[in-house]
Design a protein around this motif. Structure first.
Motif, short mmCIF file in Angstrom:
data_model
loop_
_atom_site.label_atom_id
_atom_site.label_comp_id
_atom_site.label_asym_id
_atom_site.label_seq_id
_atom_site.Cartn_x
_atom_site.Cartn_y
_atom_site.Cartn_z
N ARG A 15 0.84 -1.21 0.00
CA ARG A 15 0.00 0.00 0.00
C ARG A 15 0.87 1.25 0.00
O ARG A 15 0.61 2.21 -0.76
N GLU A 16 1.90 1.25 0.83
CA GLU A 16 2.76 2.42 0.93
C GLU A 16 3.57 2.65 -0.34
O GLU A 16 3.77 3.79 -0.77
N LEU A 17 4.03 1.57 -0.98
CA LEU A 17 4.76 1.69 -2.24
C LEU A 17 3.89 2.29 -3.35
O LEU A 17 4.38 3.01 -4.22
N GLN A 22 -4.82 4.59 3.71
CA GLN A 22 -5.72 3.49 4.05
C GLN A 22 -7.11 3.74 3.47
O GLN A 22 -7.79 2.79 3.03
N ASP A 23 -7.54 5.01 3.45
CA ASP A 23 -8.84 5.34 2.85
C ASP A 23 -8.86 5.02 1.36
O ASP A 23 -9.82 4.41 0.87
N ALA A 24 -7.81 5.44 0.65
CA ALA A 24 -7.76 5.21 -0.80
C ALA A 24 -7.64 3.73 -1.12
O ALA A 24 -8.27 3.22 -2.06
N HIS A 30 -12.92 -1.96 -1.88
CA HIS A 30 -14.29 -1.99 -1.35
C HIS A 30 -14.35 -2.52 0.09
O HIS A 30 -15.25 -3.27 0.45
N PHE A 31 -13.35 -2.12 0.88
CA PHE A 31 -13.35 -2.36 2.32
C PHE A 31 -13.17 -1.01 3.00
O PHE A 31 -12.55 -0.10 2.44
N GLY A 37 -7.11 -0.65 8.42
CA GLY A 37 -6.24 -0.36 9.55
C GLY A 37 -6.16 -1.50 10.54
O GLY A 37 -5.07 -1.82 11.04
N ALA A 38 -7.30 -2.16 10.78
CA ALA A 38 -7.32 -3.28 11.72
C ALA A 38 -6.47 -4.44 11.20
O ALA A 38 -5.76 -5.10 11.98
#
Length: 261
Positions: A15-17, A22-24, A30-31, A37-38
């Protein structure tokens, strides 16, 4: 570092790469961001539905890693051979006289079962995730596994967790049968004594042959010899002779679910 811990770390790194919050990330798969985050904090297991959504959105191979390394991480050594057969099965027949079979358990019910069996608290999350992950075979495409599950009526009345856990679990059994490849039947109390009282069993059909599994107090036993599997299939058919038809079974499950208030 365990395989499941590595998986969570790699999800976050990916995700960071990609430069996504986390929203995007959650919007793409679709979560909710809260769910993302959890998972990344290790508070919620990364289950096949989540991993499949990630793979679909980003072209990753997290589900392949899950199957190869995570799924068997907390499975007892004596159970792993059958889990491998189960994962390739075209047909799975399961019977349990005491609890809902693992492959149909909800997360809350599975957790209550494990706590009741006094598993170490720090292993419960991983075992629950592994158990829920096995359900993937029922919804895979294009060839979902056919499942026929039989339970004793006592399973519907045995409190596992609280009333809400029971109600949700029984409703989940009915909902599972909305899928054409899943059938659940119940042996009613009126059946009296029958061969199923000897204990739970499972039979997986893999590449045209049957492989069985019998549970025990200390460990289970995989059944592979043709003569033994033939006897086990005979026991299975004898159990099903006592079970209500599918429609009557679902009606009984739904009536009982309403009593768990």
């Amino acid at each position: 570092m365990s395989a499941s811990e590595y998986l969570v770390k790699d999800l976050r790194r990916t995700r960071e790469l990609l430069g996504l919050t986390q929203d995007a990330w959650g919007e793409r798969i679709h979560f909710s961001a809260k769910h993302v985050g959890a998972v990344e904090r290790g508070e919620r297991p990364a289950l096949p539905d989540y991993l499949t959504a990630v793979d679909r959105a980003f072209g990753t191979t997290f589900m392949q890693f899950y199957r190869m390394f995570v799924q068997g991480e907390l499975v007892p050594v004596w159970y792993r051979p059958f889990v491998e057969h189960e994962g390739r099965a075209s047909l799975l027949r399961v019977y349990h006289p005491l609890v809902v079979p693992g492959i149909l358990q909800t997360e809350a019910y599975a957790r209550a079962v494990l706590v009741g069996r006094r598993f170490q608290p720090d292993t419960v999350d991983g075992i629950v995730a592994t158990r829920l992950g096995r359900q993937e075979i029922l919804y895979r495409r294009p060839d979902p596994c056919q499942l026929v599950a039989v339970v004793d009526e006592g399973v519907l009345h045995r409190r596992v967790g609280n009333a809400a856990v029971m109600r949700d679990q029984l409703k989940a059994l009915v909902a599972a049968c909305d899928h054409p490849n899943v059938r659940v039947q119940v042996v009613p109390f009126e059946a009296g004594a029958y061969v199923g009282l000897d204990g739970p069993l499972a039979i997986a059909t893999v590449d045209g042959r049957s492989v069985g599994f019998l549970e025990g107090h200390l460990e289970g036993r995989v059944i592979e010899s043709p003569d033994a599997t033939k006897d086990l299939e005979g026991a299975w058919e004898a159990i099903r002779d006592y079970a209500l038809p599918s429609n009557q079974s679902l009606e009984l499950i739904m009536r009982t679910a309403e009593k768990w208030t």
